[in-house]
Design a protein around this motif. Structure first.
Motif, mmCIF file in Angstrom:
data_model
loop_
_atom_site.group_PDB
_atom_site.id
_atom_site.type_symbol
_atom_site.label_atom_id
_atom_site.label_comp_id
_atom_site.label_asym_id
_atom_site.label_seq_id
_atom_site.Cartn_x
_atom_site.Cartn_y
_atom_site.Cartn_z
ATOM 1 N N HIS A 57 10.035 -6.709 1.123
ATOM 2 C CA HIS A 57 9.808 -7.432 -0.137
ATOM 3 C C HIS A 57 10.912 -8.458 -0.342
ATOM 4 O O HIS A 57 11.987 -8.128 -0.835
ATOM 5 N N HIS A 59 11.403 -12.901 -1.215
ATOM 6 C CA HIS A 59 10.801 -14.207 -1.513
ATOM 7 C C HIS A 59 11.699 -15.287 -0.919
ATOM 8 O O HIS A 59 12.859 -15.392 -1.298
ATOM 9 N N LYS A 149 -0.570 -9.703 -1.300
ATOM 10 C CA LYS A 149 0.212 -9.474 -2.522
ATOM 11 C C LYS A 149 -0.570 -10.008 -3.708
ATOM 12 O O LYS A 149 -1.055 -11.134 -3.661
ATOM 13 N N HIS A 237 8.456 -2.569 -6.697
ATOM 14 C CA HIS A 237 9.553 -2.405 -7.670
ATOM 15 C C HIS A 237 9.254 -1.468 -8.842
ATOM 16 O O HIS A 237 9.095 -1.919 -9.975
ATOM 17 N N ASP A 313 13.681 -7.219 -2.967
ATOM 18 C CA ASP A 313 13.078 -8.228 -3.857
ATOM 19 C C ASP A 313 13.967 -9.466 -3.929
ATOM 20 O O ASP A 313 14.116 -10.084 -4.992
HETATM 21 ZN ZN ZN Z 1 9.139 -9.812 -5.753
#
Ligand code: ZN
Ligand code: DUC
Ligand code: ZN
Length: 466
Positions: A57, A59, A149, A237, A313
């Motif tokens: 996970h 970005h 996602k 999360h 994340d």
């Molecule tokens: Zn995320």
């Protein structure tokens, strides 16, 4: 001829932890045993040999949102991953409105071609037009982008329940895992409006705008939709007791559901948001950090097995950039602060310190939470995620006695800060190998830009995780 032998380390395999040698030939683990020899030797006496981390996970180079532009490139993000012991990532290929999914994946493959470590993509579906679901999604899944996602919140990204069911049906038919950002959109909007009407623009209002119930409702709804469609989902999360309890209860009645938490929900509480925005904007992420009772509950759920893995994340923004965290100056209102924190470099060291060094979790479980489970869930296992013969030689050699004081400036990410600024951790990945190549040494990246490979994924069975 064996290229390399890593000698006398404490090797963490799936079925045990022993002092052994690991032999590497052609970028793969060719033997695990005692008394092995090869052209080169690394002395791992006193070091722990863990599988290189798999971060499912993160970005990277996603387009400018209304609140900011991500700071890292694939080159800097993956170099920071390597420094922190992570050797594979599953990041996002985000569909732009109106774009075909084939174009989406192609564009991200091009951007990610400068990566230092190996990478795969979750296809982030923003615009599920009928032809996207009928034709494009099955095609990109068959081509190896075997996870999807979706969001239940955020204007411009969220899918309503009927479309979520449609996506789940296609995922079931084509064999793709579905990962979800689960928060209740209407509840966030309602609370946001109330807080802003009351004149609240401070950082702590971010936590108040989306409390645990907002997450727990969407988690429960996603479980309901998943059960309805007969296809599992991965809840990203998970931050609080209420949401984790929904997962625990669903499993108790036999529903297959997967879950993760992130290092920051184990390490930090909502108290980090108590301060002037100029000082605390770096902690604004969604879902937000929670009260101490939830942080403790997340630990309990991780230890008891309700939570399957720990991701970063990673979503990095600079503090001093016009497109960064403080877009409208030091008093940028909380609802205009870009959401996200850098975490690829710190995910494992901060977790190792809290979990292994502090005696909460053993080495085998640490390996499962940070490498084996994400690799299994996303179709990368057994090539990735375990120290085993035949697997890629993706290895992190940890010195469990080394202490490091974390500084954003040292961690390669272009965010330039870390949410753990000044925190001292015990345990550090002093040497990190990807397919047998050194990609980080003593906290400095060594891997060449562009050496990372794309990881297409074939069909695989939904795993039992432990
Ligand atoms: Zn995320
Ligand atoms: N929240 C998200 O949903 N994604 C990226 C980072 C964040 O804070
Ligand atoms: Zn999210």
């Amino acid at each position: 001829m064996t290229d390399l032998v890593i000698r006398n380390g404490t090797v963490v395999r799936e079925d045990g932890v022993d002092r052994m040698d690991v032999a590497v030939t052609g970028g793969r683990i060719s033997a695990i045993g005692r008394g092995l020899s090869g052209a080169r030797t690394i002395d791992a006496d006193g070091l722990i040999v863990l599988p290189g981390g798999v971060d499912n996970h993160c970005h990277i180079e996603q387009p400018v949102s209304k609140n900011g532009a991500s700071a890292d490139t694939f080159a800097t993000a993956t170099a920071s991953a390597a420094v922190g012991g992570t050797t594979s990532i599953v990041c996002f290929a985000r569909q732009a409105e109106g774009e075909t999914l084939a174009r989406t994946v192609e564009a991200y493959r091009e951007k990610a071609s400068r990566s230092v470590v190996d990478h795969a993509f979750h296809v982030m579906i923003i615009d599920p037009r009928p032809e996207v679901l009928a034709d494009e999604l099955p095609a990109v899944v068959a081509d190896g982008a075997r996870s999807i996602k979706i969001f239940t919140a955020y204007d411009g990204q969220m899918l309503p329940d009927p479309q979520i069911l449609d996506v789940l049906a296609v995922a079931k038919r084509t064999g793709a895992m579905v990962a979800v950002h689960a928060e209740n959109h209407a509840a966030i909007k309602f609370r946001l409006a109330e807080l802003l009407a009351a004149g609240r623009t401070d950082a702590f209002a971010h936590a108040e705008s989306r409390p645990g119930i907002v997450e727990a409702e969407a988690v429960r709804r996603m479980i309901t939709l998943s059960e309805t469609a007969g296809h599992p989902v991965h809840l990203f999360h998970v931050t609080c007791d209420l949401a984790a309890e929904e997962i625990r209860r669903a499993r108790a009645r036999g529903v297959r559901v997967y879950s993760e938490t992130c290092t920051h929900y184990l390490a930090l509480t909502e108290d980090v948001l108590k301060g002037p925005m100029a000082e605390v904007a770096g902690f604004v992420c969604s879902p937000p950090m929670r009260p101490e009772a939830d942080r403790r509950a997340v630990w309990r759920h991780l230890i008891e097995g309700t939570l399957d893995m720990v991701s970063s994340d990673h979503s990095s923004f600079r503090m001093d950039d016009p497109m960064g965290k403080l877009k409208t100056g030091p008093d940028t209102p909380f609802d205009k602060v870009a959401n996200g924190m850098p975490g690829l470099a710190t995910r494992l060291p901060v977790l190792f310190d809290m979990a292994v060094s502090a005696g909460r979790i053993g080495l085998e479980r640490f390996a499962r939470l940070t490498a084996t489970n994400p690799a299994k869930l996303y179709g990368l296992y057994p090539r990735k995620g375990a120290v085993a013969v035949g697997a890629d030689a993706d290895l992190a050699l940890w010195d469990p006695t080394k202490t490091v004081t974390l500084r954003g400036a040292d961690l390669v990410s272009r965010a330039g800060y870390t949410p753990y600024e000044g925190r001292t951790v015990t345990g550090w990945p002093v040497l990190v190998l990807s397919r047998g190549d050194v990609v980080a040494r003593d906290g400095r990246p060594e891997g060449a830009e562009g050496r990372g490979e794309y990881l297409p994924r074939g069909a695989y069975a939904w795993p039992e995780l432990h």
